[in-house]
Design a protein around this motif. Structure first.
Motif, mmCIF file in Angstrom:
data_model
loop_
_atom_site.group_PDB
_atom_site.id
_atom_site.type_symbol
_atom_site.label_atom_id
_atom_site.label_comp_id
_atom_site.label_asym_id
_atom_site.label_seq_id
_atom_site.Cartn_x
_atom_site.Cartn_y
_atom_site.Cartn_z
ATOM 1 N N GLY A 99 17.663 77.633 34.529
ATOM 2 C CA GLY A 99 16.467 78.180 34.415
ATOM 3 C C GLY A 99 16.855 79.391 33.407
ATOM 4 N N TYR A 100 17.631 79.247 32.424
ATOM 5 C CA TYR A 100 17.865 80.387 31.462
ATOM 6 C C TYR A 100 16.364 80.586 30.673
ATOM 7 N N PRO A 101 16.219 81.850 30.300
ATOM 8 C CA PRO A 101 14.814 82.297 30.224
ATOM 9 C C PRO A 101 14.325 81.847 28.696
ATOM 10 N N THR A 102 15.273 81.582 28.010
ATOM 11 C CA THR A 102 14.516 80.736 26.751
ATOM 12 C C THR A 102 14.700 79.193 26.808
ATOM 13 N N ASP A 103 15.259 78.397 27.941
ATOM 14 C CA ASP A 103 15.393 77.174 27.881
ATOM 15 C C ASP A 103 13.862 76.867 28.559
ATOM 16 N N ASP A 135 9.646 80.930 38.526
ATOM 17 C CA ASP A 135 9.613 80.793 37.204
ATOM 18 C C ASP A 135 10.639 81.927 36.643
ATOM 19 N N HIS A 136 11.100 81.697 35.443
ATOM 20 C CA HIS A 136 11.904 82.611 34.718
ATOM 21 C C HIS A 136 11.966 82.726 33.465
ATOM 22 N N ARG A 137 10.534 82.565 32.993
ATOM 23 C CA ARG A 137 10.463 82.548 31.409
ATOM 24 C C ARG A 137 10.666 84.024 30.690
ATOM 25 N N ARG A 158 20.133 90.830 24.933
ATOM 26 C CA ARG A 158 20.291 89.895 23.780
ATOM 27 C C ARG A 158 20.839 88.603 24.164
ATOM 28 N N PRO A 159 19.923 87.648 24.177
ATOM 29 C CA PRO A 159 20.237 86.252 24.430
ATOM 30 C C PRO A 159 21.225 85.592 23.743
ATOM 31 N N GLY A 160 22.425 85.040 24.447
ATOM 32 C CA GLY A 160 23.552 84.544 23.884
ATOM 33 C C GLY A 160 24.582 85.490 23.321
ATOM 34 N N VAL A 161 24.583 86.699 23.763
ATOM 35 C CA VAL A 161 25.555 87.593 23.705
ATOM 36 C C VAL A 161 25.963 88.064 24.890
ATOM 37 N N MET A 181 23.605 84.471 33.753
ATOM 38 C CA MET A 181 23.271 85.902 33.489
ATOM 39 C C MET A 181 23.297 86.515 34.771
ATOM 40 N N LEU A 182 23.127 87.952 34.686
ATOM 41 C CA LEU A 182 22.699 88.908 35.693
ATOM 42 C C LEU A 182 21.770 89.772 35.140
ATOM 43 N N HIS A 183 20.884 90.247 36.138
ATOM 44 C CA HIS A 183 19.468 91.119 35.749
ATOM 45 C C HIS A 183 19.269 91.643 37.034
ATOM 46 N N CYS A 184 18.219 92.699 36.990
ATOM 47 C CA CYS A 184 17.512 93.378 37.980
ATOM 48 C C CYS A 184 16.228 92.378 38.218
ATOM 49 N N HIS A 185 16.376 92.266 39.638
ATOM 50 C CA HIS A 185 15.217 91.284 40.001
ATOM 51 C C HIS A 185 13.853 92.169 40.555
#
Length: 489
Positions: free
Chosen positions: A125-129, A155-157, A393-396, A469-473
């Motif tokens: 569920g990568y956000p740009t996939d 959802d993870h858009r 930054r996606p992919g970095v 990825m890691l992120h704030c939820h």
């Protein structure tokens, strides 16, 4: 305190001053409903349907809009898996390897993330996939090589997770295994999945969400903030909190129970709201599991703090109450309508052959870390939520851990940031250099990092190589760039 005032306040005060001002528990901005709210404890607790495979190992689910009754006397359009809110519960078994085919009949693109799942990168569920709107489909492959646990999916858009989850794109997934099967825990009707979230409603019963006019939450275009689309009005950048508490999609529901033990699988599926759950007129939670599976031994709690994305697997013994008692689950972090969550009414006595054993499981042991990394979650001077000073930054990737190793990740913050790590499960080692809280027990995938706090976790990278990825939820923080990639090599 207004959102604008609080943003300025957060920018100039340090942690000690913030706590002294009494704002340490604020985690979002309240959005009030515009319709008359129903009386609490009048709607029966619904239990989401269990998803059925179309053939062994394969499920198919369609994301579509539907109108359902949430607030009695009105209807609400939801974006739902199967047109329901919550979506169906997936009841799965360890090692069974399943494929979930998602068809998107909505007007917006989507990306489904199995939160807590140890999944291949192409199914994470990568956000740009994205799955294209208007009939696009994607097969999500889940090997399920992980311990029994309470998971969920949502959802993870990219840039629009907040409004799309708010409108209904979420549900629960349960993984079971032989270790759990051997325990005499409550089952069947005495095992209740409880998806807790808050929402606000407009006068016509529709979901109310503070999207800017140009955000494009029902289409494909959006405004920009700090290089990312702005799906939420700037006055709600701290996070959106509603004034209606829903459990399994029902407002302040009531459940009739027998005077026996019940297993409650608690999920905080709110965008930003944190809860401190307590039973009144008294009672205890016996915690048996955390985000990523059973504990080694039960832990008793008088109250449970739960931030967005976290889960607690607990047993409540209703035989401790006289028949006829109304036992209310409350949130002591809120006043007004949001203080109540749901109610249990002890209807009658019944036989009970369940128990909570002193030994629950043999969870994975600690592995010596190979390195320590720091991740600082903070709002930039430009008003963007960042990790290590960078918007997403996606992919970095910010890190490249090796498969089969463990690392200490040091998480620091300026606000309430429930930090979620994809793929990896972790143990909380310390909070500000001291022992973790009792509620931090067990292997987890989400941890609440409080204002000006440093939390050390031991993260294990098992299962798959690739981009995660890691992120704030807090979903509004996530949508406003508080994410980062890492690559398992």
């Amino acid at each position: 305190m207004s959102a604008l005032t609080r943003r300025g306040f957060l920018g100039v005060l340090g942690g000690a001053a913030l706590a002294a001002a009494g704002c340490a528990e604020i985690s979002g901005e309240l959005l009030r409903s515009r319709l008359t709210l129903p009386r609490p404890f009048t709607v029966p607790l619904p239990i989401p349907e269990v998803a059925r495979p179309v053939r062994p190992g394969r499920y198919e689910v369609t994301q579509r809009a539907a109108r359902i009754e949430i607030i009695p006397g009105t209807t609400t359009e939801v974006l739902g898996y199967g047109g329901t809110f919550p979506g169906p519960t997936f009841d799965l078994r360890r090692g069974s390897r399943v494929t979930v085919a998602v068809r998107n009949e909505l007007s917006v693109p989507t990306s489904t993330h199995l939160h807590g799942g140890v999944t291949p990168p192409g199914s994470d569920g990568y956000p740009t996939d994205l799955v294209a709107p208007g009939g696009g489909t994607k097969d999500y492959d889940y090997p399920l090589e992980q311990r029994a646990a309470t998971l969920w999916y949502h959802d993870h858009r990219m840039d629009f997770t907040g409004p799309q989850v708010w409108r209904g794109l979420a549900g629960m997934a349960l993984v079971r295994d032989k270790e759990e099967d051997a325990l005499p825990l409550p089952r069947g009707e005495r095992e209740l999945p409880l998806m807790i979230c808050d929402r606000a409603f407009d006068e016509d019963g529709s979901f109310r969400y503070p999207s800017p006019p140009e955000s494009g939450h029902t289409g494909h275009m959006g405004g920009h903030m700090g290089g990312h689309m702005a799906a939420v009005d700037g006055d709600y950048m701290e996070g959106v909190e509603g004034d209606v508490i829903l459990v399994n999609g029902a407002p302040w529901p009531v459940a009739e129970v027998t005077a026996t033990r019940y297993r409650l699988r608690l999920l905080n599926a709110s965008n930003a709201r944190r809860y401190r759950l307590r039973l009144t007129p008294g009672g205890r939670f016996t915690q048996i599991g955390s985000d990523s599976g059973l504990l080694a031994a039960p832990v008793a709690h008088d109250e449970l703090p739960i931030s967005p994305g976290e889960r607690y697997d607990v047993v409540v013994d209703f035989s401790a109450y006289p028949v006829g008692t109304a036992v209310t689950l409350v949130n002591t972090l809120a006043d007004g309508p949001a203080r109540n969550v749901m109610r249990f009414v002890v209807a009658r006595r019944a036989a009970d052959d369940t128990a909570v054993p002193a030994v629950l499981s043999r969870p994975p042991g600690r592995v010596a870390p190979v390195t320590t990394r720091g991740f600082d979650f903070r709002r930039s001077a430009e008003g963007v939520w960042t990790i290590n000073g960078r918007p997403y930054r996606p992919g970095v990737p910010l890190a490249r851990p090796r498969l089969g190793t463990a690392e200490v990740w040091r998480l620091s913050s300026d606000f309430h940031h429930p930090v979620h790590v994809h793929l990896a499960h972790f143990l909380v080692l310390a909070r500000n250099g001291r022992a973790p809280a009792a509620s931090d027990a067990g292997w987890k995938d989400t941890v609440d990092v409080r204002p000006y706090e440093v939390v050390d976790v031991l993260a294990r990278f098992d299962g798959h190589r690739g981009r995660y990825m890691l992120h704030c939820h807090n979903l509004e923080h996530e949508d406003m760039a508080m994410m980062a990639d890492f690559e398992v090599i």
